[in-house]
Design a protein around this motif. Structure first.
Motif, PDB file in Angstrom:
ATOM      1  N   SER A 478       0.855  -1.188   0.000  1.00 32.09           N
ATOM      2  CA  SER A 478       0.000   0.000   0.000  1.00 32.09           C
ATOM      3  C   SER A 478       0.892   1.239   0.000  1.00 32.09           C
ATOM      4  O   SER A 478       1.841   1.337   0.779  1.00 32.09           O
ATOM      5  N   LEU A 479       0.552   2.203  -0.868  1.00 34.15           N
ATOM      6  CA  LEU A 479       1.316   3.447  -0.936  1.00 34.15           C
ATOM      7  C   LEU A 479       0.703   4.545  -0.073  1.00 34.15           C
ATOM      8  O   LEU A 479       1.175   5.680  -0.099  1.00 34.15           O
ATOM      9  N   SER A 480      -0.320   4.211   0.695  1.00 37.12           N
ATOM     10  CA  SER A 480      -0.917   5.210   1.585  1.00 37.12           C
ATOM     11  C   SER A 480      -0.062   5.376   2.835  1.00 37.12           C
ATOM     12  O   SER A 480       0.240   4.392   3.525  1.00 37.12           O
ATOM     13  N   ASP A 481       0.325   6.617   3.102  1.00 37.67           N
ATOM     14  CA  ASP A 481       1.122   6.882   4.308  1.00 37.67           C
ATOM     15  C   ASP A 481       0.274   7.418   5.449  1.00 37.67           C
ATOM     16  O   ASP A 481       0.786   8.015   6.389  1.00 37.67           O
ATOM     17  N   LEU A 482      -1.044   7.173   5.381  1.00 33.89           N
ATOM     18  CA  LEU A 482      -1.921   7.591   6.482  1.00 33.89           C
ATOM     19  C   LEU A 482      -1.647   6.778   7.738  1.00 33.89           C
ATOM     20  O   LEU A 482      -1.767   7.281   8.854  1.00 33.89           O
ATOM     21  N   HIS A 483      -1.324   5.506   7.572  1.00 29.98           N
ATOM     22  CA  HIS A 483      -1.104   4.628   8.720  1.00 29.98           C
ATOM     23  C   HIS A 483       0.329   4.112   8.795  1.00 29.98           C
ATOM     24  O   HIS A 483       0.710   3.519   9.812  1.00 29.98           O
ATOM     25  N   THR A 484       1.109   4.306   7.736  1.00 29.95           N
ATOM     26  CA  THR A 484       2.483   3.821   7.696  1.00 29.95           C
ATOM     27  C   THR A 484       3.401   4.942   7.234  1.00 29.95           C
ATOM     28  O   THR A 484       3.126   5.558   6.192  1.00 29.95           O
ATOM     29  N   VAL A 488       9.057   3.833   5.839  1.00 36.21           N
ATOM     30  CA  VAL A 488       8.852   2.389   5.905  1.00 36.21           C
ATOM     31  C   VAL A 488       8.388   1.867   4.545  1.00 36.21           C
ATOM     32  O   VAL A 488       8.862   0.832   4.049  1.00 36.21           O
ATOM     33  N   ILE A 489       7.438   2.583   3.929  1.00 36.55           N
ATOM     34  CA  ILE A 489       6.940   2.169   2.613  1.00 36.55           C
ATOM     35  C   ILE A 489       8.076   2.149   1.603  1.00 36.55           C
ATOM     36  O   ILE A 489       8.234   1.198   0.817  1.00 36.55           O
ATOM     37  N   GLU A 490       8.905   3.187   1.615  1.00 33.68           N
ATOM     38  CA  GLU A 490      10.010   3.278   0.668  1.00 33.68           C
ATOM     39  C   GLU A 490      10.985   2.112   0.844  1.00 33.68           C
ATOM     40  O   GLU A 490      11.453   1.522  -0.137  1.00 33.68           O
ATOM     41  N   ARG A 491      11.262   1.748   2.098  1.00 35.05           N
ATOM     42  CA  ARG A 491      12.176   0.629   2.348  1.00 35.05           C
ATOM     43  C   ARG A 491      11.596  -0.675   1.784  1.00 35.05           C
ATOM     44  O   ARG A 491      12.327  -1.504   1.220  1.00 35.05           O
ATOM     45  N   ARG A 492      10.311  -0.845   1.901  1.00 37.90           N
ATOM     46  CA  ARG A 492       9.674  -2.064   1.398  1.00 37.90           C
ATOM     47  C   ARG A 492       9.664  -2.089  -0.137  1.00 37.90           C
ATOM     48  O   ARG A 492       9.864  -3.148  -0.744  1.00 37.90           O
ATOM     49  N   VAL A 493       9.398  -0.945  -0.756  1.00 36.23           N
ATOM     50  CA  VAL A 493       9.415  -0.903  -2.219  1.00 36.23           C
ATOM     51  C   VAL A 493      10.811  -1.231  -2.747  1.00 36.23           C
ATOM     52  O   VAL A 493      10.975  -1.996  -3.700  1.00 36.23           O
ATOM     53  N   ARG A 494      11.836  -0.649  -2.130  1.00 35.77           N
ATOM     54  CA  ARG A 494      13.198  -0.928  -2.570  1.00 35.77           C
ATOM     55  C   ARG A 494      13.533  -2.408  -2.406  1.00 35.77           C
ATOM     56  O   ARG A 494      14.184  -3.019  -3.265  1.00 35.77           O
ATOM     57  N   ALA A 495      13.094  -2.997  -1.308  1.00 35.98           N
ATOM     58  CA  ALA A 495      13.368  -4.423  -1.088  1.00 35.98           C
ATOM     59  C   ALA A 495      12.686  -5.272  -2.157  1.00 35.98           C
ATOM     60  O   ALA A 495      13.268  -6.239  -2.676  1.00 35.98           O
ATOM     61  N   ALA A 496      11.447  -4.919  -2.511  1.00 31.30           N
ATOM     62  CA  ALA A 496      10.736  -5.670  -3.552  1.00 31.30           C
ATOM     63  C   ALA A 496      11.413  -5.494  -4.901  1.00 31.30           C
ATOM     64  O   ALA A 496      11.499  -6.443  -5.708  1.00 31.30           O
ATOM     65  N   ALA A 497      11.914  -4.280  -5.164  1.00 27.53           N
ATOM     66  CA  ALA A 497      12.601  -4.027  -6.431  1.00 27.53           C
ATOM     67  C   ALA A 497      13.875  -4.850  -6.521  1.00 27.53           C
ATOM     68  O   ALA A 497      14.146  -5.494  -7.548  1.00 27.53           O
ATOM     69  N   GLU A 498      14.649  -4.862  -5.459  1.00 31.68           N
ATOM     70  CA  GLU A 498      15.909  -5.605  -5.461  1.00 31.68           C
ATOM     71  C   GLU A 498      15.681  -7.114  -5.511  1.00 31.68           C
ATOM     72  O   GLU A 498      16.491  -7.858  -6.065  1.00 31.68           O
ATOM     73  N   ALA A 499      14.555  -7.567  -4.944  1.00 30.72           N
ATOM     74  CA  ALA A 499      14.258  -9.004  -4.927  1.00 30.72           C
ATOM     75  C   ALA A 499      13.599  -9.476  -6.219  1.00 30.72           C
ATOM     76  O   ALA A 499      13.320 -10.670  -6.363  1.00 30.72           O
ATOM     77  N   TYR A 506      -1.575  -1.160  -3.877  1.00 32.37           N
ATOM     78  CA  TYR A 506      -2.884  -0.728  -3.396  1.00 32.37           C
ATOM     79  C   TYR A 506      -2.794   0.758  -3.037  1.00 32.37           C
ATOM     80  O   TYR A 506      -1.704   1.275  -2.747  1.00 32.37           O
ATOM     81  N   ASN A 507      -3.940   1.436  -3.014  1.00 31.60           N
ATOM     82  CA  ASN A 507      -4.003   2.860  -2.631  1.00 31.60           C
ATOM     83  C   ASN A 507      -2.887   3.653  -3.333  1.00 31.60           C
ATOM     84  O   ASN A 507      -2.117   4.369  -2.688  1.00 31.60           O
ATOM     85  N   PRO A 508      -2.789   3.541  -4.646  1.00 30.74           N
ATOM     86  CA  PRO A 508      -1.598   4.072  -5.313  1.00 30.74           C
ATOM     87  C   PRO A 508      -1.543   5.593  -5.391  1.00 30.74           C
ATOM     88  O   PRO A 508      -0.455   6.175  -5.373  1.00 30.74           O
ATOM     89  N   ARG A 509      -2.702   6.251  -5.487  1.00 32.90           N
ATOM     90  CA  ARG A 509      -2.675   7.704  -5.699  1.00 32.90           C
ATOM     91  C   ARG A 509      -4.034   8.289  -5.344  1.00 32.90           C
ATOM     92  O   ARG A 509      -5.074   7.729  -5.671  1.00 32.90           O
ATOM     93  N   SER A 510      -4.025   9.401  -4.659  1.00 32.29           N
ATOM     94  CA  SER A 510      -5.258  10.116  -4.324  1.00 32.29           C
ATOM     95  C   SER A 510      -5.055  11.600  -4.600  1.00 32.29           C
ATOM     96  O   SER A 510      -3.966  12.035  -4.987  1.00 32.29           O
ATOM     97  N   TRP A 515       2.529  12.220  -5.371  1.00 32.36           N
ATOM     98  CA  TRP A 515       3.944  11.984  -5.675  1.00 32.36           C
ATOM     99  C   TRP A 515       4.428  10.575  -5.330  1.00 32.36           C
ATOM    100  O   TRP A 515       5.458  10.128  -5.844  1.00 32.36           O
ATOM    101  N   GLN A 516       3.682   9.860  -4.491  1.00 30.69           N
ATOM    102  CA  GLN A 516       4.186   8.565  -4.019  1.00 30.69           C
ATOM    103  C   GLN A 516       4.292   7.524  -5.136  1.00 30.69           C
ATOM    104  O   GLN A 516       5.264   6.762  -5.207  1.00 30.69           O
ATOM    105  N   LEU A 517       3.291   7.465  -6.030  1.00 30.13           N
ATOM    106  CA  LEU A 517       3.347   6.466  -7.097  1.00 30.13           C
ATOM    107  C   LEU A 517       4.520   6.710  -8.039  1.00 30.13           C
ATOM    108  O   LEU A 517       5.281   5.761  -8.327  1.00 30.13           O
ATOM    109  N   PRO A 518       4.728   7.943  -8.562  1.00 29.79           N
ATOM    110  CA  PRO A 518       5.920   8.149  -9.397  1.00 29.79           C
ATOM    111  C   PRO A 518       7.214   7.811  -8.674  1.00 29.79           C
ATOM    112  O   PRO A 518       8.144   7.238  -9.274  1.00 29.79           O
ATOM    113  N   LYS A 519       7.283   8.115  -7.385  1.00 26.26           N
ATOM    114  CA  LYS A 519       8.480   7.794  -6.613  1.00 26.26           C
ATOM    115  C   LYS A 519       8.697   6.284  -6.554  1.00 26.26           C
ATOM    116  O   LYS A 519       9.820   5.781  -6.761  1.00 26.26           O
ATOM    117  N   ALA A 520       7.629   5.532  -6.289  1.00 27.21           N
ATOM    118  CA  ALA A 520       7.741   4.074  -6.190  1.00 27.21           C
ATOM    119  C   ALA A 520       8.104   3.465  -7.538  1.00 27.21           C
ATOM    120  O   ALA A 520       8.933   2.542  -7.627  1.00 27.21           O
TER     121      ALA A 520
END
Length: 594
Positions: A478-484, A488-499, A506-510, A515-520
């Motif tokens: 989820s790219l929503s930073d309302l609860h996270t 933390v989200i960025e660290r998880r995206v990088r880990a998924a990219a490297e793996a 989910y919740n990609p853009r509102s 800016w979160q989706l282009p960043k990811a």
């Protein structure tokens, strides 16, 4: 066992399809005397019967065999073309209504035909609730069907489904004195008496217009000498319950010490009562405080109490000892070989966390439908309630709220379950994926029963539309930073990219998070080529559904919103015939010339 009977080749084909679909549940009857003999045998030997014959023929064949609704098997009749499965006999008591639905599920194009009034009106029959019922069942059931009023007299709140709009329930339910019987022969008083549904384990005086549901509230602790006769145990249990004014139909279990787990007399007594024999270690029973400890069981099995302690152990937290230990009194003057005590369980509310799927009605699972019908209270987001409101039983209480009230809904659902209700907490997709299960179960404790009902997630619904993008290892983020926090989200995206994992966002853009989706996507692009396939699915399985297949370089984030799921392939993902495919990596797919 379900007996299957046919008379023609077409009927035999459908019969054999059922036999194959239900191995171990069915018996095919091919009698020399033809269908008439087959029906007679199946009627006598089976719990249910499916006849691939005309309804008129079946009616004539079974009419002489009818004995009573409590003993006759359920009968379902299927026409030669397999278009209709008619619940002909024993809709409730014989389970024919449920069986007709099962037959229809197993035969393509078949429709169940159910004519019992309660099922047609969406109100559960009193004899379908899984509890023993007695008294004026038909009259009270008719009153519920007509919209009441029917007064609910409950010793405590049990998690029953909604029983219609006419239930009049005192709030809160409290254990009350037994109502007095009406004057004998007073027909006018009887005719004016209200309709009553009593939910109690107590023996009640006979009253007109009153049906009694027997909840599984009682457990009987039993101590026994070796080779105790089953008859002595049964006589003691029944006499003890009667002396305490309690119904044997509310007994849920017999309980004793582990050392007596194989005692034939106890096992036979439990079987004849239709309940389970549960056992506990002597050390556990020894730690339970009881009013009448004794040295004899301490020497024999290692605990100062068997009957009282086992009853309380089986009753669980909050259990109440209703009847202290009593000894049997054999009629032939022998020494007593059995003791018993009776405890009452505290009712437990029920919380079902239900995933509704991505939105399309045909992607709502049968189990989810059943839980919605099982509930007396439904809690959920208003837009999700609107999706399933027509599936709820009349009288279901709906507690709905708007966006952003997740914590409130979770607490409300748990509180309603703790009050003894049968609650369905609903969420879209799977309720355990970015939905209501996590906050609800964080609030729940061991004082309620919790049931999880899986649903089809948005990621799976989108993947099915795209092709097979999740064919290998994948992750949902989820790219929503309302609860996270974004860190933390960025660290998880990088880990998924490297793996090199396929990623579903989910919740990609509102409106407030552009800016979160282009960043990811930029982080993924550091490890994947520009032509990596990307699937964009909006409103999967709902009105306005849109499916777009593009690439990591060509994706325009402005077309994405909160109703969209974005799936980014890994380095092996390909576009094949307009579909997004991530190979599983089978050996034959890698071999030259294959």
């Amino acid at each position: 066992m379900i007996g299957l009977i046919s008379a023609t080749a077409a009927g035999a084909a459908a019969r054999d399809r059922l036999a194959s679909a239900w191995p171990g549940r069915t018996r095919v009857y091919r009698e020399p005397g033809g269908p008439a003999e087959a029906v007679r045998r199946a009627f006598a030997e089976c719990d249910q019967v499916v006849c691939f014959l005309a309804t008129g023929a079946v009616v004539r064949l079974i009419a002489p065999l009818l004995a009573g609704k409590d003993s006759d098997p359920g009968v379902v009749c299927v026409d030669e073309a397999g278009r209709h499965a008619v619940a002909l006999l024993g809709g409730h008591a014989g389970g024919a209504n449920r069986l007709a639905a099962e037959v229809a599920d197993a035969l393509p194009g078949c429709i169940p035909v159910i004519t019992t009034a309660t099922d047609a009106a969406g109100i559960p029959g009193l004899d379908t609730l899984g509890l023993p019922v007695e008294g004026a069942v038909a009259a009270v059931g008719r009153a519920l069907l007509d919209g009441g009023p029917v007064v609910l007299e409950a010793d405590a709140r049990w998690p029953l489904p909604a029983l219609g709009t006419g239930i009049v329930e005192p709030s809160p339910p409290e254990r009350s004195p037994v109502p007095p019987p009406l004057p004998a022969g007073d027909a006018a008083t009887a005719a004016a008496a209200p309709f009553v549904l009593a939910v109690t384990d107590r023996l009640l005086p006979e009253r007109p217009r009153t049906a009694v549901l027997r909840p599984p509230s009682l457990v009987v602790g039993v101590g026994a000498s070796r080779d105790v006769p089953a008859g002595e145990v049964l006589a003691l249990v029944r006499e003890s319950l009667a002396a305490a004014g309690l119904s044997a139909r509310s007994v849920a279990a017999l309980a004793t010490v582990d050392a007596k787990a194989g005692e034939p007399g106890l096992l036979a007594a439990a079987e004849r009562l239709g309940v389970e024999l549960v056992t506990f270690p002597a050390g556990e029973l020894a730690g339970i405080e009881v009013p009448n400890p004794s040295d004899h069981p301490r020497r024999a099995v290692g605990t100062p109490s068997v009957a009282e302690a086992a009853a309380l152990a089986a009753a669980g937290p909050g259990g109440e000892l209703l009847l202290p230990k009593r000894k049997s009194a054999p009629a032939d003057g022998r020494a007593a070989m059995a003791t018993c005590a009776v405890a009452r369980r505290r009712p437990r509310g029920r919380l079902a966390v239900v995933g509704l799927g991505p939105g399309a009605r045909d992607l709502l699972t049968p189990r989810a439908r059943a839980e919605l019908r099982r509930a007396s209270v439904v809690v959920g987001l208003d837009q999700y309630v609107a999706q399933i409101r027509d599936l709820l039983r009349p009288g279901t209480r709906v507690l709905e709220s708007g966006l952003g009230a997740e914590e409130e809904r979770a607490r409300t659902a748990v509180a309603q379950a703790r009050a003894g209700h049968a609650v369905a907490l609903i969420g879209s997709g799977d309720a355990g994926v970015y939905a209501m299960a996590a906050p609800a179960l964080a609030e729940a404790s061991t004082d309620i029963d919790v049931v999880g009902v899986p649903g089809i997630t948005a990621a799976l619904a989108a993947a099915a539309l795209l092709g097979a993008p999740l064919g290998h290892d994948h992750v949902s983020l989820s790219l929503s930073d309302l609860h996270t926090p974004w860190e933390v989200i960025e660290r998880r995206v990088r880990a998924a990219a490297e793996a090199d994992l396929v990623v579903t966002f989910y919740n990609p853009r509102s409106r407030g998070r552009g800016w979160q989706l282009p960043k990811a996507l930029g982080m993924l692009a550091e490890h994947r080529s520009p032509d990596t396939p990307v699937g964009v699915v909006r409103n999967a399985s709902r009105p306005g559904e849109r499916v777009r297949l593009t690439t990591l370089a060509a994706l325009d984030p402005s077309v994405v919103d909160m109703m969209t799921v974005v799936t980014v392939g890994n380095t092996a993902t390909r576009t094949v015939a307009g579909r997004m495919v991530t190979p599983r990596g089978y050996r034959w797919q890698r071999e030259p010339g294959r």
